[in-house]
Design a protein around this motif. Sequence first.
Motif, PDB file in Angstrom:
ATOM      1  N   THR A  87       0.818  -1.122   0.047  1.00  0.00           N
ATOM      2  CA  THR A  87       0.020  -0.158  -0.085  1.00  0.00           C
ATOM      3  C   THR A  87       0.879   1.375   0.080  1.00  0.00           C
ATOM      4  O   THR A  87       2.007   1.124   0.592  1.00  0.00           O
ATOM      5  CB  THR A  87      -0.944   0.077   1.146  1.00  0.00           C
ATOM      6  OG1 THR A  87      -1.601   1.350   1.175  1.00  0.00           O
ATOM      7  CG2 THR A  87      -0.330  -0.196   2.386  1.00  0.00           C
ATOM      8  N   ARG A  88       0.599   2.149  -0.551  1.00  0.00           N
ATOM      9  CA  ARG A  88       1.176   3.569  -0.442  1.00  0.00           C
ATOM     10  C   ARG A  88       1.100   4.260   0.858  1.00  0.00           C
ATOM     11  O   ARG A  88       1.681   5.197   1.218  1.00  0.00           O
ATOM     12  CB  ARG A  88       0.460   4.589  -1.572  1.00  0.00           C
ATOM     13  CG  ARG A  88       1.030   4.268  -2.958  1.00  0.00           C
ATOM     14  CD  ARG A  88       0.721   5.424  -3.954  1.00  0.00           C
ATOM     15  NE  ARG A  88       1.436   6.701  -3.559  1.00  0.00           N
ATOM     16  CZ  ARG A  88       0.795   7.900  -3.901  1.00  0.00           C
ATOM     17  NH1 ARG A  88      -0.480   8.128  -4.608  1.00  0.00           N
ATOM     18  NH2 ARG A  88       1.544   8.906  -3.684  1.00  0.00           N
ATOM     19  N   ALA A  89       0.032   3.790   1.610  1.00  0.00           N
ATOM     20  CA  ALA A  89       0.164   4.088   3.007  1.00  0.00           C
ATOM     21  C   ALA A  89       1.236   3.282   3.922  1.00  0.00           C
ATOM     22  O   ALA A  89       0.890   2.355   4.478  1.00  0.00           O
ATOM     23  CB  ALA A  89      -1.472   3.907   3.654  1.00  0.00           C
TER      24      ALA A  89
ATOM     25  N   CYS B  22      -3.277  14.973   7.212  1.00  0.00           N
ATOM     26  CA  CYS B  22      -2.971  13.967   7.564  1.00  0.00           C
ATOM     27  C   CYS B  22      -2.401  13.077   6.872  1.00  0.00           C
ATOM     28  O   CYS B  22      -1.997  13.396   5.635  1.00  0.00           O
ATOM     29  CB  CYS B  22      -4.134  13.232   8.142  1.00  0.00           C
ATOM     30  SG  CYS B  22      -5.164  12.424   6.995  1.00  0.00           S
ATOM     31  N   GLU B  23      -1.674  12.263   7.393  1.00  0.00           N
ATOM     32  CA  GLU B  23      -1.023  11.225   6.521  1.00  0.00           C
ATOM     33  C   GLU B  23      -1.914   9.904   5.791  1.00  0.00           C
ATOM     34  O   GLU B  23      -2.917   9.932   6.532  1.00  0.00           O
ATOM     35  CB  GLU B  23       0.319  10.772   7.011  1.00  0.00           C
ATOM     36  CG  GLU B  23       0.309   9.615   8.249  1.00  0.00           C
ATOM     37  CD  GLU B  23       1.786   9.030   8.727  1.00  0.00           C
ATOM     38  OE1 GLU B  23       1.982   8.261   7.791  1.00  0.00           O
ATOM     39  OE2 GLU B  23       2.315   9.476   9.285  1.00  0.00           O
TER      40      GLU B  23
ATOM     41  N   LEU C 240       2.841  16.360   7.128  1.00  0.00           N
ATOM     42  CA  LEU C 240       4.055  16.777   6.872  1.00  0.00           C
ATOM     43  C   LEU C 240       4.776  15.378   6.890  1.00  0.00           C
ATOM     44  O   LEU C 240       6.113  15.287   6.165  1.00  0.00           O
ATOM     45  CB  LEU C 240       4.747  17.749   7.380  1.00  0.00           C
ATOM     46  CG  LEU C 240       3.835  19.255   7.352  1.00  0.00           C
ATOM     47  CD1 LEU C 240       4.638  20.175   8.036  1.00  0.00           C
ATOM     48  CD2 LEU C 240       4.449  19.451   5.735  1.00  0.00           C
ATOM     49  N   LYS C 241       4.440  14.385   7.136  1.00  0.00           N
ATOM     50  CA  LYS C 241       5.158  13.011   7.469  1.00  0.00           C
ATOM     51  C   LYS C 241       5.526  12.337   5.936  1.00  0.00           C
ATOM     52  O   LYS C 241       6.273  11.715   5.651  1.00  0.00           O
ATOM     53  CB  LYS C 241       4.432  12.125   8.178  1.00  0.00           C
ATOM     54  CG  LYS C 241       4.411  12.335   9.541  1.00  0.00           C
ATOM     55  CD  LYS C 241       5.512  12.054  10.384  1.00  0.00           C
ATOM     56  CE  LYS C 241       5.257  11.827  11.781  1.00  0.00           C
ATOM     57  NZ  LYS C 241       6.634  11.446  12.469  1.00  0.00           N
ATOM     58  N   ASP C 242       4.388  12.691   5.174  1.00  0.00           N
ATOM     59  CA  ASP C 242       4.449  12.112   3.759  1.00  0.00           C
ATOM     60  C   ASP C 242       4.008  13.211   2.767  1.00  0.00           C
ATOM     61  O   ASP C 242       2.819  13.022   2.247  1.00  0.00           O
ATOM     62  CB  ASP C 242       3.635  10.754   3.916  1.00  0.00           C
ATOM     63  CG  ASP C 242       3.626  10.007   2.522  1.00  0.00           C
ATOM     64  OD1 ASP C 242       4.438  10.477   1.627  1.00  0.00           O
ATOM     65  OD2 ASP C 242       3.107   9.040   2.466  1.00  0.00           O
TER      66      ASP C 242
END
Length: 437
Positions: free
Chosen positions: A317-319, A366-367, A401-403
Amino acid sequence: MTRTHSSSGTLSGHHVLRCVHCGAVQREADPLFQCPACHELLEVVYPELGPLDAADVLRLKQSWRARRLSNAAEDLSGVWRFRELLPQVEPRHRITLREGNTPLWPLRQAARRLGLEQVWVKHQGMNPTGSFKDTGMAAALSVARSEGFDWVCCASTGNTSASMAAYAAQAGMKSIVLLPAGYVTAGKLAQALEFGANVLQLRTDFDGCLRLLNEVVTKFRAYLLNSINPYRLEGQKTVAFELLDQLDWIVPDHVIVPGGNLGNSSALGKGLMEMLELGLIGRLPKISIIQAAGANPLVRTMRENGGSRLITVTPETRATAIRIGNPASWRKAVNVLRRTGGACEDVTEEEIAAAKAELGAEGIGCEPASATTLAGLKKLVRAGFVKTTDTVVLILTGNMLKDVDFILKGGGNQFPGPLEADAEIVIKTLEKLYAGH
Ligand code: F0G
């Protein structure tokens, strides 16, 4: 440690460790936090915890709220503020970056589109290192320090490592991180490096990293800080206390949380069940767990055998935060689903991206892993599991901003290439962009 005694029950941080499978009880854990009898996970239990009378319930709620006005470090911490329901750790060993205290926001536009009256987001991505992991680290790293460890370690999809590295740095301890090479976002990796962790990228996935770390800690004295560590979940369960305090103790009908290694959903459930046991709340919300369709071992486990035997998957997954196929805390999560009557669903990559964009359009970043909650809510509304009059809380787990690559390389946003620095060109371009709305 504060102690509150009551005629009907007792509150103290005295705890033991109990196996989630066979129920065997012990005082201390081995380096892998496994039950010596059946090798399953342990949980922290407080033998003296029991129903409080109405006056003690009120006193406890009042004192938790009053601490918000204090400037003492342990009161400013959204973890240590709830210390009556946490393991006893000497004050000098308690570590805090003032975690918790995260906002609860109404999600108005998405709620309206879904025909729901009340949807809230509790944003755990607003923690000091940008994810919910900070609440768990405050508790577990404090235990590590009080036990005299110099080294701490974790396997991670990124957020655990960023958080552990920061808390270890605060505590003056050294940290080791094992990451799946190529599957941790730049932001998370940079955090771990900035906070001085010893970072090793391995050619395997998260599950492979955790397996390897289990081997390492049997030979090298380092304190394991993945969520198989039951003290992590003690810190993370405080989100439930804080949420109910923010809702003035009115229990929502649904709380929806993403599922990866399944520590967070387990912790949330534990916090709520403890509040019910004490009499702080009168009923439980349904806790629903949402996974990415490409990393859905719990969904398959529930669907195919009702939660009796874990079905592992090869995750994709991209998550990336929840790219996990062999979740350690699956038994605890199954218990939470059963006790609360929550649903377990998976959502596609497209559904995650759409939900993330919808949150963004309301000013809530959010991420990707966090956006599974809104994607899941949409599915649960369609299925009739969530009713229009129900109150819903989505737990957002990580900061936008994490991703940022997910946004910049997602292609969903209109973003013209570099222009000449000329007012006419700028205005023309704006008109073109505006026409597209
Ligand atoms: N959301 C985010 C942003 C996460 O980083 C994670 C897990 C989850 C959800 C899932 O939580 O594992 O308790 O079910 N991240 C871990 C890590 C695995 O290493 O940072 P879970």
